[in-house]
Design an enzyme around this catalytic site. Structure first.
Site, PDB file in Angstrom:
ATOM      1  N   GLU A 429       0.328  -0.792  -0.203  1.00 12.67           N
ATOM      2  CA  GLU A 429      -0.353   0.168   0.044  1.00 12.67           C
ATOM      3  C   GLU A 429       0.818   1.319   0.106  1.00 12.67           C
ATOM      4  O   GLU A 429       0.711   2.356   0.313  1.00 12.67           O
ATOM      5  CB  GLU A 429      -1.387   0.004   1.365  1.00 12.67           C
ATOM      6  CG  GLU A 429      -2.271  -0.853   0.898  1.00 12.67           C
ATOM      7  CD  GLU A 429      -2.980  -0.862   1.886  1.00 12.67           C
ATOM      8  OE1 GLU A 429      -3.071  -0.408   2.803  1.00 12.67           O
ATOM      9  OE2 GLU A 429      -4.094  -2.340   2.317  1.00 12.67           O
TER      10      GLU A 429
HETATM   11  C1  LIG Z   1       2.845  -9.416   0.525  1.00 10.42           C
HETATM   12  C2  LIG Z   1       1.925  -8.834  -0.577  1.00 10.42           C
HETATM   13  C3  LIG Z   1       1.055  -8.238  -0.895  1.00 10.42           C
HETATM   14  C4  LIG Z   1       0.083  -7.591  -2.205  1.00 10.42           C
HETATM   15  N1  LIG Z   1      -1.089  -7.008  -1.648  1.00 10.42           N
HETATM   16  C5  LIG Z   1      -1.057  -6.005  -3.162  1.00 10.42           C
HETATM   17  C6  LIG Z   1      -2.836  -5.918  -3.255  1.00 10.42           C
HETATM   18  O1  LIG Z   1      -3.637  -5.961  -2.300  1.00 10.42           O
HETATM   19  N2  LIG Z   1      -2.798  -5.620  -4.863  1.00 10.42           N
HETATM   20  C7  LIG Z   1      -1.613  -4.975  -5.643  1.00 10.42           C
HETATM   21  O2  LIG Z   1      -2.394  -4.392  -6.717  1.00 10.42           O
HETATM   22  N3  LIG Z   1      -0.174  -4.470  -5.067  1.00 10.42           N
HETATM   23  C8  LIG Z   1      -0.320  -5.768  -4.038  1.00 10.42           C
HETATM   24  N4  LIG Z   1       0.762  -6.062  -3.316  1.00 10.42           N
HETATM   25  C9  LIG Z   1       1.880  -5.395  -4.437  1.00 10.42           C
HETATM   26  C10 LIG Z   1       2.838  -4.397  -3.520  1.00 10.42           C
HETATM   27  O3  LIG Z   1       1.654  -3.220  -3.541  1.00 10.42           O
HETATM   28  C11 LIG Z   1       4.006  -3.639  -4.134  1.00 10.42           C
HETATM   29  O4  LIG Z   1       5.062  -5.277  -3.203  1.00 10.42           O
HETATM   30  C12 LIG Z   1       4.796  -2.758  -3.493  1.00 10.42           C
HETATM   31  O5  LIG Z   1       3.937  -1.172  -3.853  1.00 10.42           O
HETATM   32  C13 LIG Z   1       5.738  -2.431  -4.591  1.00 10.42           C
HETATM   33  O6  LIG Z   1       6.268  -2.259  -5.777  1.00 10.42           O
HETATM   34  P1  LIG Z   1       7.539  -3.029  -6.059  1.00 10.42           P
HETATM   35  O7  LIG Z   1       7.533  -4.444  -5.073  1.00 10.42           O
HETATM   36  O8  LIG Z   1       7.262  -3.640  -6.948  1.00 10.42           O
HETATM   37  O9  LIG Z   1       8.493  -2.648  -5.562  1.00 10.42           O
HETATM   38  P2  LIG Z   1       9.159  -1.444  -6.549  1.00 10.42           P
HETATM   39  O10 LIG Z   1       8.317  -0.609  -7.243  1.00 10.42           O
HETATM   40  O11 LIG Z   1      10.839  -2.140  -7.966  1.00 10.42           O
HETATM   41  O12 LIG Z   1      10.501  -0.940  -5.551  1.00 10.42           O
HETATM   42  C14 LIG Z   1      11.572  -1.485  -4.897  1.00 10.42           C
HETATM   43  C15 LIG Z   1      11.922  -0.780  -4.208  1.00 10.42           C
HETATM   44  O13 LIG Z   1      12.188   0.414  -4.869  1.00 10.42           O
HETATM   45  C16 LIG Z   1      11.906   1.410  -4.504  1.00 10.42           C
HETATM   46  N5  LIG Z   1      11.466   2.457  -5.209  1.00 10.42           N
HETATM   47  C17 LIG Z   1      10.789   2.314  -6.466  1.00 10.42           C
HETATM   48  N6  LIG Z   1      10.576   3.498  -6.462  1.00 10.42           N
HETATM   49  C18 LIG Z   1      11.211   4.873  -6.219  1.00 10.42           C
HETATM   50  C19 LIG Z   1      11.404   5.771  -6.286  1.00 10.42           C
HETATM   51  N7  LIG Z   1      11.077   6.736  -7.377  1.00 10.42           N
HETATM   52  N8  LIG Z   1      12.481   6.544  -5.436  1.00 10.42           N
HETATM   53  C20 LIG Z   1      11.960   6.081  -4.623  1.00 10.42           C
HETATM   54  N9  LIG Z   1      12.481   4.815  -3.876  1.00 10.42           N
HETATM   55  C21 LIG Z   1      11.743   4.223  -4.736  1.00 10.42           C
HETATM   56  C22 LIG Z   1      10.451   0.837  -3.028  1.00 10.42           C
HETATM   57  O14 LIG Z   1      10.340   1.723  -2.549  1.00 10.42           O
HETATM   58  C23 LIG Z   1      10.922  -0.704  -2.735  1.00 10.42           C
HETATM   59  O15 LIG Z   1      11.692   0.195  -2.148  1.00 10.42           O
HETATM   60  C24 LIG Z   1       1.113  -7.027  -2.580  1.00 10.42           C
HETATM   61  C25 LIG Z   1       2.633  -7.601  -2.344  1.00 10.42           C
HETATM   62  C26 LIG Z   1       3.095  -8.169  -1.345  1.00 10.42           C
HETATM   63  C27 LIG Z   1       4.559  -8.837  -1.487  1.00 10.42           C
END
Ligand SMILES: Cc1cc2nc3c(=O)[nH]c(=O)nc-3n(C[C@H](O)[C@H](O)[C@H](O)COP(=O)(O)OP(=O)(O)OC[C@H]3O[C@@H](n4cnc5c(N)ncnc54)[C@H](O)[C@@H]3O)c2cc1C
Length: 646
Positions: A429
């Site tokens: 979130e």
């Molecule tokens: C258990 C679980 C439940 C989930 N439930 C849902 C759900 O119900 N619905 C849904 O749609 N999604 C869901 N998600 C997805 C979750 O919302 C994403 O994992 C989250 O938004 C981060 O995206 P990502 O993992 O692709 O990380 P990425 O976006 O790839 O980021 C990787 C790292 O880089 C950092 N980063 C990225 N962009 C920037 C920036 N511009 N500046 C600084 N730092 C940055 C991030 O903070 C993170 O530390 C879930 C994930 C998990 C693991």
């Protein structure tokens, strides 16, 4: 395919533009946090602490007691952790108690609870079993009921809300394999049919919580772009999708470090036909809908984390009193005592913030988007530190699983599971990093609106001069004020030890405002890339907000009963800790190693530190060929058994 620097800067610009278009409009309603960033501390926005109506509280407490009694009797959280399943009879029992319609208005068959009561129930469930809390929260905090309530037509509400209230499970599908924090670059498509009566969805959604068991999902997908001023404008649209629709497939059930009982997966949409009337809000409004849904949706995580923090405090203080080492209970050794004090005062601050934000939701005159982000950021980061302190205070037992402790006759406190279950909270979130960016963007907004175009290289000199004259008028009055020792009007009845902290909030918020303004002047549009500087400013604003909420909450609780310790001590301790962090953040804005850190990170990214990685067995791996392995669908009791996966 390799990406050139100009590809990536175009992609970045495009993502920023889409994200900007999806932002809510300027804040017109009062916000404690927004004001703090502008150098204005208005105690009247937090004192008196927003009250919960007594009848509302009684009703919430009554339902919460029933849920607690049911879970105590029927749910073994360690069993859920071991088997990876929340038993169907538990889900059915929760359905019977109305737990899938807690926030759904009564006219649609739900219990119609306020946000405060809903949050408290989820907090209580989370303190017992994180996985079960996630089933309920993914369904109601961000799943279909929430956006449907906010944006649905009466017809859509009548069609879906009663089903959802009865316990048909829903999910929120935004994330994709290539699209995480930056949903503007969504790949899933929704193509209108020729007759315009439907859309055909194609693509994948990843990590969709409840996705593997959901009957109804809210799915964000790209609809055809619009051309505006000769440029392509990407459109994201939200659809209500029934999982029984042909072409919907559950490809995989994901398993995680913690929350073993959640049903979260990789979902595939292959020519899934969705009627046009299932668009929620309107074409092209899907990203905005998702962001607004998350604004309120993410208020539940702060409450849940506060509930878990209380559980940690309960375990840690009992163990610290019981465990004797070096001739004394470990809690009497100062290193442990300091951790305990930190846990207690920060748990209190978490509760203050969670209650403050949830109670604000019920007020039509408040804008909670900044406070909700502050609560998500602060409570999840603090929550994981509290879980970590609990592991440390329990020593080896903190690392041992509850079933193992039980098997050898010890108290099976589930600290190891709590730690694993809590870790996700700073990621879902909106990650902590994205919350920092979100808060920074909103905090800078008043300045960008007044003077942002001054940094726009495309703006003509004449326009800039006009803008400068207009902005100068405002800043000539505003800026000098940020240096004046203006008094804070202390609310009558504020406990004495907290008064200096309120004065500090006033002075520090002015220092914060002039610091932000100074950084904007110094770095111009490049400030956007200085996440270290912006992050420290955000951290100051966050701690100031929490200090204000904590002092006001302590005041609202009144004098302690006989034998109880005072909340004023907790608030006082929290504020002292926060003030030290704030001083450190201001120091870091002036003097820091950000440039050196940037160079080291750049070298690491280029692989120039490969020599440092020698001498170990590297976790080298290749992705296995993706073999669709449809996870078996859960057998579920009750009338909502799912149709087979197509
Ligand atoms: C258990 C679980 C439940 C989930 N439930 C849902 C759900 O119900 N619905 C849904 O749609 N999604 C869901 N998600 C997805 C979750 O919302 C994403 O994992 C989250 O938004 C981060 O995206 P990502 O993992 O692709 O990380 P990425 O976006 O790839 O980021 C990787 C790292 O880089 C950092 N980063 C990225 N962009 C920037 C920036 N511009 N500046 C600084 N730092 C940055 C991030 O903070 C993170 O530390 C879930 C994930 C998990 C693991």
């Amino acid at each position: 395919m390799s990406t050139t620097p100009s590809d990536s800067s175009n992609a970045r610009r495009e993502a920023m533009e889409v994200a900007e278009a999806a932002r809510e409009s300027a804040m017109t309603r009062p916000s404690l946090t927004a004001d703090l960033f502008l150098g204005r501390f208005r105690p009247e926005l937090v004192v008196p602490f927003p009250e919960q109506d007594e009848a509302d509280r009684r009703r919430g407490d009554e339902i919460r007691s029933k849920v607690e009694a049911f879970l105590r009797e029927n749910l073994d959280a360690d069993e859920v952790d071991r088997t990876g399943e929340v038993p169907p009879r538990v889900i059915e029992g929760l359905r019977q108690l109305g737990c899938f319609g807690l926030k759904i208005p009564r006219e649609y068959g739900g219990l119609g609870l306020s946000q405060v009561n809903y949050n408290r129930i989820i907090a209580s469930v989370a303190s017992h079993c994180g996985s079960t809390a996630v089933w309920l929260s993914a369904h109601q905090s961000i799943g279909v009921p929430q956006p449907l309530k906010l944006f649905g037509t009466e017809e859509q509400k009548k069609k879906y809300l009663p089903r959802l209230a009865k316990g048909e499970i829903s999910a929120f599908a935004l994330t994709e394999p290539n699209v995480g924090s930056d949903p503007a670059r969504m790949e899933m498509t929704a193509t209108p049919t020729e007759d315009g009566k439907a859309y055909v969805l194609n693509g994948e959604k990843l990590w969709c919580t409840n996705g593997n068991v959901a009957e109804i999902l809210i799915v964000m997908a790209r609809t055809p772009s619009k051309m505006v001023d000769g440029r392509e404008k990407k459109q994201v649209t939200a659809f209500i999708v029934e999982s029984k629709t042909p072409g919907f497939e559950i490809v995989h059930r994901c398993s995680f470090m913690g929350l073993h009982g959640i049903q979260n997966g990789l979902l595939r949409f292959k020519n899934v036909r969705v009627p046009a009337e299932n668009i929620l809000w309107g074409p092209g409004l899907g990203l905005k809908l998702a962001l607004i849904t998350l604004n309120t949706g993410r208020l539940t995580v702060p409450s849940a984390t506060a509930g878990v923090a209380k559980q940690c405090l309960w375990i840690a203080r009992q163990w610290a009193a019981e465990r004797q080492q070096w001739g004394a209970p470990v809690g009497k050794h100062e290193a442990v005592a300091m951790k305990l004090a930190w846990m207690a005062s920060h748990t209190f601050a978490m509760e203050a913030l969670a209650e403050y934000t949830a109670r604000l939701v019920e007020r039509p005159d408040a804008d909670i988007r900044l406070e909700a982000a502050v609560a998500k950021l602060f409570n999840t980061e603090t929550g994981i530190r509290i879980a970590d302190h609990t592991v440390q205070i329990r020593g080896g037992r903190g690392y041992e699983s509850a079933p193992s402790l039980r098997a050898r006759g010890e108290k099976p406190w589930p600290v190891e599971r709590i730690y694993r279950d809590s870790r996700i909270n700073t990621i879902i979130e909106g990650t902590s990093e994205i919350m920092h960016l979100f808060i920074a963007r909103e905090a800078l907004d008043p300045h960008l609106r007044r003077a942002g175009d001054l940094f726009n290289p495309k703006l003509s000199g004449g326009k800039k001069a006009k803008l400068l004259a207009k902005a100068a008028g405002f800043y000539a009055g505003w800026y000098p004020k940020q240096f004046l020792p203006l008094p804070v009007s202390i609310p009558s009845g504020m406990p004495g030890p907290l008064v200096p902290h309120l004065r500090f909030i006033g002075a520090a918020s002015r220092r914060l405002a002039r610091t932000i303004f100074g950084l904007m002047m110094k770095h111009g549009p490049k400030l956007e890339h200085r996440q270290g500087l912006l992050g420290r400013c955000v951290d100051v604003g966050v701690d100031l907000t929490v200090m204000a909420a904590t002092c006001a909450y302590a005041m609202s609780l009144g004098a302690p009963k006989a034998g109880e310790a005072s909340p004023v001590d907790l608030a006082d301790h929290f504020c002292r800790e926060a003030r030290r962090r704030i001083a450190e953040a201001f120091r870091g804005i002036k003097t820091n190693d950000d440039r050196l850190a940037g160079k080291i990170a750049g070298d690491a990214l280029e692989g120039h530190y490969a020599w440092l990685e020698k001498g170990i067995l590297l976790a080298e791996c290749e992705a296995a060929t993706p073999a669709p392995s449809p996870s078996p669908r859960r057998e579920r009791s009750g009338p909502q058994t799912l149709s087979p996966v197509s």
